[in-house]
Design an enzyme around this catalytic site. Sequence first.
Site, short mmCIF file in Angstrom:
data_model
loop_
_atom_site.label_atom_id
_atom_site.label_comp_id
_atom_site.label_asym_id
_atom_site.label_seq_id
_atom_site.Cartn_x
_atom_site.Cartn_y
_atom_site.Cartn_z
CD GLU A 97 -1.71 -2.41 1.55
OE1 GLU A 97 -0.54 -2.60 1.97
OE2 GLU A 97 -2.53 -3.33 1.47
CG HIS A 151 -6.89 -6.99 6.16
ND1 HIS A 151 -6.23 -6.43 5.10
CD2 HIS A 151 -7.45 -5.96 6.83
CE1 HIS A 151 -6.40 -5.12 5.12
NE2 HIS A 151 -7.14 -4.81 6.15
NE ARG A 191 -1.15 -9.20 -1.08
CZ ARG A 191 -2.43 -9.16 -1.43
NH1 ARG A 191 -3.26 -8.37 -0.78
NH2 ARG A 191 -2.88 -9.89 -2.43
C1 UD1 Z 1 -6.89 -5.69 -0.21
C2 UD1 Z 1 -5.92 -4.55 -0.40
C3 UD1 Z 1 -5.57 -3.90 0.93
C4 UD1 Z 1 -6.82 -3.54 1.72
C5 UD1 Z 1 -7.72 -4.75 1.82
C6 UD1 Z 1 -9.01 -4.37 2.52
C7 UD1 Z 1 -4.26 -4.66 -2.19
C8 UD1 Z 1 -2.97 -5.22 -2.62
N1 UD1 Z 1 -4.69 -5.04 -0.99
O1 UD1 Z 1 -6.21 -6.73 0.48
O2 UD1 Z 1 -4.80 -2.74 0.71
O3 UD1 Z 1 -6.42 -3.10 3.00
O4 UD1 Z 1 -8.03 -5.23 0.51
O5 UD1 Z 1 -9.71 -5.48 2.95
O6 UD1 Z 1 -4.87 -3.92 -2.90
N2 UD1 Z 1 -11.53 -12.59 -0.96
C9 UD1 Z 1 -12.76 -13.17 -1.20
N3 UD1 Z 1 -13.87 -12.35 -1.24
C10 UD1 Z 1 -13.81 -11.02 -1.03
C11 UD1 Z 1 -12.56 -10.44 -0.79
C12 UD1 Z 1 -11.41 -11.23 -0.75
O7 UD1 Z 1 -12.87 -14.37 -1.36
O8 UD1 Z 1 -14.84 -10.35 -1.09
C13 UD1 Z 1 -10.32 -13.46 -0.94
C14 UD1 Z 1 -9.95 -13.97 -2.35
O9 UD1 Z 1 -9.42 -15.27 -2.25
C15 UD1 Z 1 -8.85 -12.99 -2.76
C16 UD1 Z 1 -8.15 -12.77 -1.44
O10 UD1 Z 1 -9.21 -12.70 -0.47
O11 UD1 Z 1 -8.00 -13.53 -3.77
C17 UD1 Z 1 -7.28 -11.54 -1.35
O12 UD1 Z 1 -7.94 -10.36 -1.79
P1 UD1 Z 1 -7.03 -9.09 -2.21
O13 UD1 Z 1 -7.93 -7.97 -2.58
O14 UD1 Z 1 -6.01 -9.48 -3.20
O15 UD1 Z 1 -6.23 -8.77 -0.89
P2 UD1 Z 1 -6.73 -8.23 0.50
O16 UD1 Z 1 -5.91 -8.91 1.53
O17 UD1 Z 1 -8.18 -8.30 0.58
N1 UDP Z 2 -15.57 -3.47 8.16
C1 UDP Z 2 -16.83 -4.03 7.89
N2 UDP Z 2 -17.07 -5.33 8.26
C2 UDP Z 2 -16.13 -6.10 8.87
C3 UDP Z 2 -14.85 -5.52 9.12
C4 UDP Z 2 -14.60 -4.21 8.75
O1 UDP Z 2 -17.71 -3.36 7.35
O2 UDP Z 2 -16.41 -7.26 9.18
C5 UDP Z 2 -15.30 -2.08 7.73
C6 UDP Z 2 -14.70 -1.16 8.76
O3 UDP Z 2 -15.71 -0.47 9.48
C7 UDP Z 2 -13.85 -0.22 7.92
C8 UDP Z 2 -13.44 -1.06 6.74
O4 UDP Z 2 -14.32 -2.18 6.72
O5 UDP Z 2 -14.62 0.87 7.40
C9 UDP Z 2 -12.01 -1.50 6.89
O6 UDP Z 2 -11.71 -2.45 5.92
P1 UDP Z 2 -10.40 -3.34 5.98
O7 UDP Z 2 -9.95 -3.47 7.38
O8 UDP Z 2 -10.70 -4.57 5.20
O9 UDP Z 2 -9.39 -2.50 5.10
P2 UDP Z 2 -8.35 -1.33 5.41
O10 UDP Z 2 -9.09 -0.19 6.00
O11 UDP Z 2 -7.29 -1.90 6.30
O12 UDP Z 2 -7.78 -1.02 4.06
#
Ligand code: UD1
Ligand code: UDP
Length: 390
Positions: free
Chosen positions: A133, A221, A223
């Site tokens: 990020e 969550h 990475r």
């Molecule tokens: C992503 C963003 C991160 C953000 C996070 C919020 C990148 C590199 N990462 O990370 O910055 O903080 O989202 O949550 O852009 N998956 C599902 N269903 C969903 C979502 C995710 O099954 O609705 C699973 C899938 O297997 C997918 C994996 O999660 O391949 C990872 O999703 P990805 O968007 O690549 O990474 P996040 O860890 O979610």
């Molecule tokens: N959030 C949600 N449901 C959940 C967990 C988080 O709606 O079960 C919301 C939370 O209020 C916040 C956003 O998701 O607004 C944060 O998302 P996440 O932690 O996935 O991503 P990040 O902010 O770290 O990018």
Amino acid sequence: MKKVLLVFGTRPEAIKMCPLVKRFQNYPDDFETMVCVTGQHRQMLDQVLSVFDVKPDYDLNIMQQGQDLYDVTSRVLVGMRDVIQQTSPDVVLVHGDTTTSFAAALAAFYQHVAVGHVEAGLRTYNTYSPWPEELNRQLTGRITTYHFSPTPLSEQNLRSEHVQGEIIVTGNTVIDALHMVVDRLHTDNQLTAQVANNLLQAGYDLNRLSDGRRMVLITGHRRENFGEGFINMLSAIKDLSEQFLGVDFVYPMHLNPNVRRPISELFGIDTAIDSSVQAIGNLFFINPLEYLEFVMMMERSTLVLTDSGGIQEEAPGLGKPVLVMRDTTERPEAVESGTVKLVGTNRELIVRETSRLLTDAAYYDQMHRAVNPYGDGHACERIVQMLLGA
Ligand code: UD1
Ligand code: UDP
């Protein structure tokens, strides 16, 4: 009439961009508002779209199970080439620091389309924390024409980098989203009852808290925490749940398999997406919550343990102490005002700091103050006004 294309793909971007979509739609004579979702997230994105009743005009639907950064970057870049060609927007608006944001900004740049960056200028200046990020937002900042900074500090970061384009401080649109949801929850009893019932169906009964029991809300969550950091975080949560039997520990699990696998291995539970809720005594592993449900859980929690970015902005506004399980934060404002503390992924430190907040009332009170350095709920209007005059 300006053509504005808002692009987002993950849960947090959707929470922070949907109020902006609504705001642009209030100005139909000035803006043609188009929404493209990349579908980097699928279920977690769709949950938010339905809460805010936003219907995308384009959906790249790119998500694959276990996708890596190459998958997301390339699929967004190519998908956005076609959408930008078809729509010819005057400005493409992206949000924050996901791979969707950077790849969509790059796609706009390749067609000489101006980029507006919402939540611009957050920095740790450590390109591996958070990863990827920090680099996503720095690179997006180099491409951007309109920088919408949430705080004076993020504005200052951009000024010291001598980025091109215009910079304005708007507040963070997450506070706009939070106000919309909290107002609904506080004024509509029927909705509140429905949300509590949804929580029950999701696996957590808020009535457990009526006899003085307390609840700690947990998410994780990032990475860069996968592997050892994650095992440490989970081990700390296990220790705490065994030590504080009068406290519930509730973890709505992100759908990323890299989050669910170690939970399954360490606790010996089924964390498959379609599995039912898993409770081990006072420790609850549940599916990701819809936004209204999650906000209600934050409101009812005693404190929040998280590595999330957005939650660091929301929970202080609700007066909830936040322990951030990361070594760095690009959101130092709430750390400075005393409601957020960094604890890294050190098992002992997480246990010690959480225990202290659960046992030392004076210490808890110091952190339990509603402060809101991230905005007044009018960030979206400021962004729209800036683009009206541009
Ligand atoms: C992503 C963003 C991160 C953000 C996070 C919020 C990148 C590199 N990462 O990370 O910055 O903080 O989202 O949550 O852009 N998956 C599902 N269903 C969903 C979502 C995710 O099954 O609705 C699973 C899938 O297997 C997918 C994996 O999660 O391949 C990872 O999703 P990805 O968007 O690549 O990474 P996040 O860890 O979610
Ligand atoms: N959030 C949600 N449901 C959940 C967990 C988080 O709606 O079960 C919301 C939370 O209020 C916040 C956003 O998701 O607004 C944060 O998302 P996440 O932690 O996935 O991503 P990040 O902010 O770290 O990018």
